[in-house]
Design a protein around this motif. Structure first.
Motif, PDB file in Angstrom:
ATOM      1  N   PRO A 112       0.663  -1.318   0.293  1.00 24.33           N
ATOM      2  CA  PRO A 112      -0.483  -0.160   0.215  1.00 24.33           C
ATOM      3  C   PRO A 112       0.860   1.125   0.065  1.00 24.33           C
ATOM      4  O   PRO A 112       1.987   1.038   0.000  1.00 24.33           O
ATOM      5  CB  PRO A 112      -0.613  -0.100   1.430  1.00 24.33           C
ATOM      6  CG  PRO A 112      -0.049  -1.473   2.486  1.00 24.33           C
ATOM      7  CD  PRO A 112       0.954  -1.950   1.074  1.00 24.33           C
ATOM      8  N   GLN A 115       1.071   3.136   4.761  1.00 30.10           N
ATOM      9  CA  GLN A 115      -0.005   1.502   6.258  1.00 30.10           C
ATOM     10  C   GLN A 115      -0.760   1.834   6.430  1.00 30.10           C
ATOM     11  O   GLN A 115      -1.369   3.010   6.660  1.00 30.10           O
ATOM     12  CB  GLN A 115       1.403   2.127   7.499  1.00 30.10           C
ATOM     13  CG  GLN A 115       2.970   1.979   6.828  1.00 30.10           C
ATOM     14  CD  GLN A 115       3.968   2.042   8.719  1.00 30.10           C
ATOM     15  OE1 GLN A 115       3.270   2.371   9.331  1.00 30.10           O
ATOM     16  NE2 GLN A 115       5.315   2.101   8.482  1.00 30.10           N
ATOM     17  N   ILE A 116      -1.364   0.837   6.701  1.00 27.47           N
ATOM     18  CA  ILE A 116      -2.429   0.422   6.789  1.00 27.47           C
ATOM     19  C   ILE A 116      -2.711  -0.804   7.538  1.00 27.47           C
ATOM     20  O   ILE A 116      -1.695  -1.932   7.528  1.00 27.47           O
ATOM     21  CB  ILE A 116      -3.816   0.501   5.205  1.00 27.47           C
ATOM     22  CG1 ILE A 116      -4.827   0.609   5.413  1.00 27.47           C
ATOM     23  CG2 ILE A 116      -3.308  -0.215   4.566  1.00 27.47           C
ATOM     24  CD1 ILE A 116      -6.200   0.796   4.587  1.00 27.47           C
ATOM     25  N   SER A 117      -3.692  -0.444   8.564  1.00 29.85           N
ATOM     26  CA  SER A 117      -4.132  -1.579   9.198  1.00 29.85           C
ATOM     27  C   SER A 117      -5.016  -2.974   8.966  1.00 29.85           C
ATOM     28  O   SER A 117      -5.965  -3.018   7.616  1.00 29.85           O
ATOM     29  CB  SER A 117      -4.061  -1.745  10.751  1.00 29.85           C
ATOM     30  OG  SER A 117      -6.179  -1.121  10.775  1.00 29.85           O
TER      31      SER A 117
END
Lengths: 128, 382
Positions: A112, A115-117
């Motif tokens: 991505p 950052q992405i959870s």
């Protein structure tokens, strides 16, 4: 149950990651000039704790492209995804090959973008 | 300029290609050439999940992995590698949510015990103890083998490449094979975009690209590329040791050496073919699968996402050895387990090409089995 994000520690004795400011008073150095003034302990990849001499050693061993050095040292594969180290490595590769950084082939830019959870993507957080 | 002649040309610069080249040189070949169209580790080796396991459901998969693990254990010394291939035996935890899959695990366990592979059947309490973060609500059965683990695919391939170079093997990267020339049913030359190499023997170690190389000699190889996607997270403090393989979710998930969580799966419903794109659908499905298994990872950030391929064979087993009707042409294909089996596949295919006795019987994994319909299906794949 919790999990904690790991903060990498610098190598003992390593200098800061910013190249020292030197040269003629008042004159602004180019990036290439500043790379020439790095000490061998200067970190160029903060995520993976890699010093400039480690990178130069790999180039001397024949790992001549960004992708090859990335795979063998993990440079650019940490949390910053190359945002800090990419330009430094391009300059080192260009210097070794007698080219300009613009002539060096870039590695693949992967998603991505930020950052992405797992929770944000799974959409599950919105259901609660 | 590339060499004009070779005794043997290995196509593919992944772990199997490099391991095969090293073993060929060790067996006395003086002119071994490796051709790689990109750079070393560009393909499946450099994109794989890095797991190494012995918990399989067919005898050959068990034996190949058992012998490979012995070679990983002493790889730094055997290959005189100044770095470290980072082989860590943290175990593989197999998890099932259904009675059917539990039965499959129990059948496999009997086979593994017979072959001397140290696998344990675990109670739910034991699973909780080994991976406290794991959601065990729906777990029906679980096994673990503490000899299984992981290694660094880049370093393993580098170790084989360097050892091969010391023995005189020539590597040409950025060199694509565009054709193979036959004369009287025998391999005569390899045609590349940088010229021709006359050689009587060719090893196809191109993983998911293998069928395209086979087509160059008119051989229809039933090994199809299947896309798998993987993500890696920001590094975490140590959270769990074994790789968690979940048969219900079809996922693999492990914490790698630098603390990152590495997890992914392949959708077997997708059309087969080479496809390096990363999909949002995958991210969404994976996130739900991971939050179900390891709820503690909900807030953890993904930093990187990539795609690679398995070469899927009809029975889930490797395809190794000669191709009847094309003299001098050999297959060295792990079929979804190439990296973990590369030490043995490299050794066996090199022995076979050199006309030596092979460490394990190879015939059973020959490509003719698909024509004869003699398939032994590997049940324990995700």
């Amino acid at each position: 149950m919790r999990c904690a994000v790991l903060r990498t520690s610098r190598k003992p004795g390593a200098a800061g990651s910013l190249p020292p400011q030197g040269g003629k008073a008042g004159a602004r150095q180019t990036g290439a000039e500043r790379m020439n003034t790095l000490s061998e302990k200067t970190i160029i990849c903060r995520c993976e704790d890699l010093t400039v001499d480690e990178i130069r050693e790999r180039i001397e061993q024949g790992y001549g492209s960004f992708e090859e050095i990335k795979r063998i040292t993990r440079i650019g594969m940490g949390p910053c995804q190359g945002r800090t180290c990419r330009q430094h490595l391009l300059r080192e590769l260009a210097r070794a090959a007698g080219k300009t950084p613009g002539e060096i082939e870039l590695p693949t830019f992967r998603p991505p973008t930020k950052q992405i959870s797992f929770g944000a993507i799974g959409g599950l957080d919105h259901d609660q | 300029m590339i060499n004009k002649t070779a005794e043997v040309v290995v196509i593919g610069g992944g772990s199997i290609g490099c391991a095969t080249a090293y073993n060929l040189a060790r067996l006395g070949y003086n002119k071994v050439v490796v051709l790689e169209k990109g750079y070393i580790c560009r393909g499946s080796t450099g994109r794989c999940a890095a797991g190494i396991r012995q918990q399989w459901g067919t005898e050959m998969n068990c034996l190949l992995s058992r012998h490979s693990i012995r070679r990983f254990e002493r790889m730094n010394e055997e290959l005189d590698y100044p770095d470290d291939v980072e082989f860590r035996q943290n175990g593989y935890l197999m998890v099932t949510y259904s009675e059917d899959e539990a039965k499959m695990l129990k059948n496999n366990l009997q086979l593994q015990e017979r072959l001397g592979i140290p696998v344990q059947y675990l109670s739910i309490e034991e699973v909780k103890e080994i991976v406290p973060a794991l959601n065990t609500e729906r777990v029906v059965a679980s096994t673990i083998c503490m000899e299984d683990g992981q290694a660094n695919p880049f370093k393993v391939t580098d170790a084989y490449m360097r050892a091969a170079k010391r023995l005189g093997v020539q590597f040409y990267t950025g060199t694509e094979v565009t054709g193979l020339r036959l004369r009287g049913g025998k391999i005569e030359a390899v045609i590349t975009d940088r010229g021709e190499i006359a050689a009587p023997q060719v090893v196809n170690a191109t993983g998911p690209y293998a069928k395209f190389i086979s087509q160059m000699v008119g051989h229809e190889l039933p090994v199809e590329p299947e896309r798998h996607q993987i993500v890696v997270t920001e590094p975490l403090e140590p959270l769990f040791k074994p790789l968690v393989m979940n048969f219900y979710h079809q996922t693999y998930c492990q914490q790698v050496a630098n603390g990152s969580i590495l997890t992914g799966y392949g959708n077997s419903e997708e059309p087969k073919g080479i496809n390096y794109t990363c999909s949002w659908q995958f991210l969404k499905a994976l996130s739900a699968k991971i939050i179900d298994q390891l709820p503690v990872l909900r807030q953890v950030n993904i930093i990187r996402h990539w795609a690679g391929h398995y070469g899927i064979s009809p029975d889930g087993q490797p395809v190794l050895g000669p191709v009847p009707g094309v003299e001098g042409y050999y297959l060295a294909l792990g079929c979804g387990k190439g990296f973990m089996l590369s030490p043995m596949i490299g050794e066996l295919v090199a022995q076979c090409a050199a006309g030596r006795e092979t460490t394990l019987p190879l015939e059973i994994l020959g490509v003719e089995r698909f024509k004869k319909g003699e398939l032994i299906i590997e049940p324990a794949v995700v």
